[in-house]
Design a protein around this motif. Structure first.
Motif, PDB file in Angstrom:
ATOM      1  N   ASP A 193      36.282  61.094  82.137  1.00 34.31           N
ATOM      2  CA  ASP A 193      36.366  62.211  81.204  1.00 34.31           C
ATOM      3  C   ASP A 193      36.766  63.523  81.890  1.00 34.31           C
ATOM      4  O   ASP A 193      37.223  64.455  81.233  1.00 34.31           O
ATOM      5  CB  ASP A 193      35.061  62.388  80.423  1.00 34.31           C
ATOM      6  CG  ASP A 193      33.830  62.358  81.298  1.00 34.31           C
ATOM      7  OD1 ASP A 193      33.845  61.660  82.322  1.00 34.31           O
ATOM      8  OD2 ASP A 193      32.838  63.034  80.960  1.00 34.31           O
ATOM      9  N   SER A 194      36.622  63.584  83.221  1.00 34.60           N
ATOM     10  CA  SER A 194      37.058  64.790  83.934  1.00 34.60           C
ATOM     11  C   SER A 194      38.583  64.829  84.078  1.00 34.60           C
ATOM     12  O   SER A 194      39.173  65.896  84.292  1.00 34.60           O
ATOM     13  CB  SER A 194      36.410  64.864  85.319  1.00 34.60           C
ATOM     14  OG  SER A 194      36.818  63.768  86.128  1.00 34.60           O
ATOM     15  N   LEU A 195      39.235  63.678  83.973  1.00 30.93           N
ATOM     16  CA  LEU A 195      40.690  63.598  84.087  1.00 30.93           C
ATOM     17  C   LEU A 195      41.385  63.421  82.744  1.00 30.93           C
ATOM     18  O   LEU A 195      42.601  63.613  82.648  1.00 30.93           O
ATOM     19  CB  LEU A 195      41.089  62.426  85.001  1.00 30.93           C
ATOM     20  CG  LEU A 195      40.781  62.544  86.490  1.00 30.93           C
ATOM     21  CD1 LEU A 195      41.188  61.259  87.210  1.00 30.93           C
ATOM     22  CD2 LEU A 195      41.509  63.740  87.103  1.00 30.93           C
ATOM     23  N   ALA A 212      45.450  57.651  84.476  1.00 28.58           N
ATOM     24  CA  ALA A 212      44.646  58.634  85.216  1.00 28.58           C
ATOM     25  C   ALA A 212      44.065  58.013  86.482  1.00 28.58           C
ATOM     26  O   ALA A 212      44.102  58.615  87.567  1.00 28.58           O
ATOM     27  CB  ALA A 212      43.527  59.175  84.329  1.00 28.58           C
ATOM     28  N   ALA A 213      43.538  56.799  86.355  1.00 31.11           N
ATOM     29  CA  ALA A 213      42.952  56.115  87.515  1.00 31.11           C
ATOM     30  C   ALA A 213      44.006  55.790  88.562  1.00 31.11           C
ATOM     31  O   ALA A 213      43.750  55.859  89.767  1.00 31.11           O
ATOM     32  CB  ALA A 213      42.248  54.838  87.058  1.00 31.11           C
ATOM     33  N   GLY A 244      43.113  55.642  73.879  1.00 28.02           N
ATOM     34  CA  GLY A 244      43.177  56.067  75.273  1.00 28.02           C
ATOM     35  C   GLY A 244      43.226  54.990  76.331  1.00 28.02           C
ATOM     36  O   GLY A 244      43.001  55.288  77.503  1.00 28.02           O
ATOM     37  N   GLY A 245      43.561  53.748  75.974  1.00 25.25           N
ATOM     38  CA  GLY A 245      43.679  52.710  76.993  1.00 25.25           C
ATOM     39  C   GLY A 245      44.682  53.063  78.078  1.00 25.25           C
ATOM     40  O   GLY A 245      44.354  53.074  79.270  1.00 25.25           O
ATOM     41  N   PRO A 246      45.937  53.390  77.704  1.00 25.88           N
ATOM     42  CA  PRO A 246      46.923  53.785  78.709  1.00 25.88           C
ATOM     43  C   PRO A 246      46.505  55.037  79.487  1.00 25.88           C
ATOM     44  O   PRO A 246      46.719  55.126  80.698  1.00 25.88           O
ATOM     45  CB  PRO A 246      48.177  54.044  77.880  1.00 25.88           C
ATOM     46  CG  PRO A 246      48.009  53.199  76.673  1.00 25.88           C
ATOM     47  CD  PRO A 246      46.538  53.237  76.375  1.00 25.88           C
ATOM     48  N   ILE A 273      45.324  63.889  82.366  1.00 27.53           N
ATOM     49  CA  ILE A 273      46.029  63.429  81.179  1.00 27.53           C
ATOM     50  C   ILE A 273      45.463  64.101  79.935  1.00 27.53           C
ATOM     51  O   ILE A 273      44.248  64.113  79.717  1.00 27.53           O
ATOM     52  CB  ILE A 273      45.916  61.898  81.015  1.00 27.53           C
ATOM     53  CG1 ILE A 273      46.199  61.174  82.341  1.00 27.53           C
ATOM     54  CG2 ILE A 273      46.850  61.427  79.910  1.00 27.53           C
ATOM     55  CD1 ILE A 273      47.588  61.385  82.880  1.00 27.53           C
ATOM     56  N   VAL A 274      46.350  64.662  79.130  1.00 28.39           N
ATOM     57  CA  VAL A 274      45.982  65.207  77.828  1.00 28.39           C
ATOM     58  C   VAL A 274      46.625  64.314  76.775  1.00 28.39           C
ATOM     59  O   VAL A 274      47.851  64.189  76.719  1.00 28.39           O
ATOM     60  CB  VAL A 274      46.474  66.655  77.655  1.00 28.39           C
ATOM     61  CG1 VAL A 274      46.085  67.174  76.267  1.00 28.39           C
ATOM     62  CG2 VAL A 274      45.906  67.552  78.743  1.00 28.39           C
ATOM     63  N   GLY A 275      45.803  63.683  75.952  1.00 27.26           N
ATOM     64  CA  GLY A 275      46.318  62.808  74.907  1.00 27.26           C
ATOM     65  C   GLY A 275      46.230  63.480  73.549  1.00 27.26           C
ATOM     66  O   GLY A 275      45.301  64.240  73.291  1.00 27.26           O
ATOM     67  N   ILE A 276      47.204  63.200  72.702  1.00 29.54           N
ATOM     68  CA  ILE A 276      47.161  63.701  71.330  1.00 29.54           C
ATOM     69  C   ILE A 276      47.335  62.532  70.374  1.00 29.54           C
ATOM     70  O   ILE A 276      48.180  61.661  70.586  1.00 29.54           O
ATOM     71  CB  ILE A 276      48.241  64.785  71.079  1.00 29.54           C
ATOM     72  CG1 ILE A 276      48.078  65.387  69.680  1.00 29.54           C
ATOM     73  CG2 ILE A 276      49.649  64.258  71.301  1.00 29.54           C
ATOM     74  CD1 ILE A 276      48.919  66.633  69.446  1.00 29.54           C
ATOM     75  N   THR A 277      46.481  62.487  69.348  1.00 33.47           N
ATOM     76  CA  THR A 277      46.590  61.492  68.289  1.00 33.47           C
ATOM     77  C   THR A 277      46.286  62.171  66.966  1.00 33.47           C
ATOM     78  O   THR A 277      45.469  63.097  66.902  1.00 33.47           O
ATOM     79  CB  THR A 277      45.630  60.303  68.497  1.00 33.47           C
ATOM     80  OG1 THR A 277      45.637  59.468  67.314  1.00 33.47           O
ATOM     81  CG2 THR A 277      44.200  60.756  68.760  1.00 33.47           C
ATOM     82  N   ILE A 278      46.931  61.706  65.925  1.00 41.77           N
ATOM     83  CA  ILE A 278      46.751  62.305  64.607  1.00 41.77           C
ATOM     84  C   ILE A 278      45.432  61.895  63.973  1.00 41.77           C
ATOM     85  O   ILE A 278      44.970  62.515  63.020  1.00 41.77           O
ATOM     86  CB  ILE A 278      47.929  61.913  63.686  1.00 41.77           C
ATOM     87  CG1 ILE A 278      48.033  62.872  62.505  1.00 41.77           C
ATOM     88  CG2 ILE A 278      47.804  60.463  63.206  1.00 41.77           C
ATOM     89  CD1 ILE A 278      49.308  62.712  61.700  1.00 41.77           C
ATOM     90  N   ASN A 279      44.796  60.864  64.539  1.00 45.12           N
ATOM     91  CA  ASN A 279      43.629  60.259  63.913  1.00 45.12           C
ATOM     92  C   ASN A 279      42.328  60.713  64.573  1.00 45.12           C
ATOM     93  O   ASN A 279      42.094  60.449  65.747  1.00 45.12           O
ATOM     94  CB  ASN A 279      43.757  58.731  63.980  1.00 45.12           C
ATOM     95  CG  ASN A 279      42.653  58.019  63.246  1.00 45.12           C
ATOM     96  OD1 ASN A 279      41.685  57.582  63.851  1.00 45.12           O
ATOM     97  ND2 ASN A 279      42.788  57.903  61.939  1.00 45.12           N
ATOM     98  N   GLU A 280      41.482  61.388  63.809  1.00 44.71           N
ATOM     99  CA  GLU A 280      40.236  61.937  64.345  1.00 44.71           C
ATOM    100  C   GLU A 280      39.289  60.843  64.843  1.00 44.71           C
ATOM    101  O   GLU A 280      38.593  61.018  65.842  1.00 44.71           O
ATOM    102  CB  GLU A 280      39.540  62.782  63.279  1.00 44.71           C
ATOM    103  CG  GLU A 280      38.289  63.494  63.767  1.00 44.71           C
ATOM    104  CD  GLU A 280      37.666  64.374  62.708  1.00 44.71           C
ATOM    105  OE1 GLU A 280      36.636  65.015  62.998  1.00 44.71           O
ATOM    106  OE2 GLU A 280      38.200  64.414  61.576  1.00 44.71           O
ATOM    107  N   TYR A 281      39.273  59.695  64.152  1.00 49.10           N
ATOM    108  CA  TYR A 281      38.409  58.600  64.575  1.00 49.10           C
ATOM    109  C   TYR A 281      38.817  58.110  65.960  1.00 49.10           C
ATOM    110  O   TYR A 281      37.970  57.823  66.806  1.00 49.10           O
ATOM    111  CB  TYR A 281      38.489  57.457  63.560  1.00 49.10           C
ATOM    112  CG  TYR A 281      37.579  56.284  63.879  1.00 49.10           C
ATOM    113  CD1 TYR A 281      36.205  56.398  63.767  1.00 49.10           C
ATOM    114  CD2 TYR A 281      38.112  55.059  64.295  1.00 49.10           C
ATOM    115  CE1 TYR A 281      35.370  55.327  64.053  1.00 49.10           C
ATOM    116  CE2 TYR A 281      37.291  53.994  64.580  1.00 49.10           C
ATOM    117  CZ  TYR A 281      35.920  54.126  64.457  1.00 49.10           C
ATOM    118  OH  TYR A 281      35.102  53.058  64.758  1.00 49.10           O
ATOM    119  N   GLN A 282      40.127  58.030  66.211  1.00 49.40           N
ATOM    120  CA  GLN A 282      40.603  57.612  67.528  1.00 49.40           C
ATOM    121  C   GLN A 282      40.230  58.632  68.603  1.00 49.40           C
ATOM    122  O   GLN A 282      39.936  58.247  69.742  1.00 49.40           O
ATOM    123  CB  GLN A 282      42.123  57.416  67.507  1.00 49.40           C
ATOM    124  CG  GLN A 282      42.569  56.199  66.731  1.00 49.40           C
ATOM    125  CD  GLN A 282      44.044  55.906  66.903  1.00 49.40           C
ATOM    126  OE1 GLN A 282      44.842  56.788  67.226  1.00 49.40           O
ATOM    127  NE2 GLN A 282      44.428  54.662  66.696  1.00 49.40           N
TER     128      GLN A 282
END
Length: 357
Positions: free
Chosen positions: A172-174, A142-143, A135-137, A149-158
């Protein structure tokens, strides 16, 4: 006197180790520390076996026959490398052109903000980050934009790392993070005001599949921008050195074969997008993106010593040394690809989903 000499020697060693690891330490000291390196969601005792399975699968990327297994091995890859990336590189798992007078972190932020600026969205818009990593980008965008922003990643750890970072940053609200495959996203049709992907869709076995899915969830009239990993017009498939460099990049980055720069436009058009703009952001007047890799060689080997010691002590999982060695070698291939101009990690394409009639 002997005691004082021993005390002085011990103090010198302690200070030297602190300077070696912390002062000259990781790019993201406030993120992941070396003593916290793990195998992501992989059990500690299984990291080495998972690495061997990964390496066996991706050692010849062009010969992968079971492409349906690619997402699972990409998931394995990010379990293996996420902590190392965070510790040694930062929370944004991508490259950016260097800018005179700007730090690496500032260059990264500017590159990310450029993506959302191209989308032309307003505060409160709902934007998808397709392949969000930790979630760096997402946080920078968002800022900068005030968008949700809704992010999707295949990796649960990420997913868990991204949520932790979002909360720490007070964003976390954005910023929302979902675990899922961007080839089959759990989102409604026409549900996003914009979509971006930053060096992420290169993991898809077929670019058409992920572009078609992004097209589905994007609202008519809205924009999609992607920074793609590609071979450039200078790549010569008959040149053994060129082939070795590209294969080295593919093996070390979980890529089922790099695409030609000319493929991106054709795929975008095929799924229905209108192509608004397309350019390689790595080309002049941009400054080289790969200098950070070349300048980081001392840091890589310093980090490798740290990883080796931590693995020997049993703090880092067995197999972490192999993973880090793979990433160091891959960094060299990436730098060579950039220096020779045969590879770009930032071939930008800006698309619009047509308005419905």
């Amino acid at each position: 006197m002997d005691f004082l000499a021993l005390l002085a020697t011990g103090s010198l060693i302690a200070v030297s180790l602190y300077w070696f690891v912390c002062i000259l330490g990781s790019a993201e000291q406030k993120g992941k520390r070396a003593v916290e390196l793990s195998g992501g969601s992989i059990a500690k005792e299984k990291v080495e076996d998972k690495y061997k399975q990964y390496w066996s699968f991706f050692r010849r990327p062009k010969e992968i026959e079971t492409t349906e297994n690619v997402p699972a091995f990409v998931d394995t890859f990010y379990n293996l490398v996420t902590d190392i990336y965070e510790w040694g590189w930062g929370q944004s798992f991508h490259f950016s052109p260097s800018i005179p007078g700007k730090s690496d972190r500032e260059c990264t932020r500017i590159h990310e903000e450029r993506a959302v600026d191209l989308l032309g969205v307003k505060p409160g818009a709902r934007i998808l980050d397709a392949g969000c990593g930790v979630g760096g980008p997402m946080r920078a965008i968002a800022a900068h934009s005030g968008a949700n922003i809704v992010g999707i990643t295949i990796n649960e750890y990420q997913v868990n790392r991204a949520r932790l970072h979002n909360k720490k940053a007070g964003l976390d609200s954005l910023c929302e993070v979902v675990c899922g495959n961007f080839l089959q996203m759990p989102f409604d049709d026409n549900s996003f005001d914009g979509v971006y992907s930053i060096e992420a869709t290169c993991h898809a076995p077929k670019l058409e599949e992920v572009y078609r899915e992004i097209y589905r969830v994007l609202k008519p009239g809205s924009m999609y921008v992607s920074y793609e990993w590609v071979t450039t017009e200078l790549f010569n498939s008959d040149d053994p050195e060129h082939v070795e460099i590209i294969h080295g990049i593919e093996r070390g980055d979980a890529l089922p074969g790099l695409r030609k720069y000319s493929d991106i436009f054709q795929v975008a058009k095929k799924v229905g997008f209108e192509v608004v703009d397309e350019k390689d952001l790595a080309k002049p007047p941009s400054n080289p993106w790969w200098t950070r890799l070349q300048m980081g060689k001392i840091a890589y080997w310093r980090n490798h010593i740290v990883v080796t010691v931590l693995s020997w002590l049993g703090i880092a999982p067995k197999g972490t040394v192999d993973v880090h060695k793979m990433l160091v070698e891959t960094a060299d291939y990436l730098a060579k690809g950039g220096d020779k101009g045969i590879f770009s990690p930032m071939h930008m394409i800006l698309c619009r989903k047509p308005e419905e009639n």
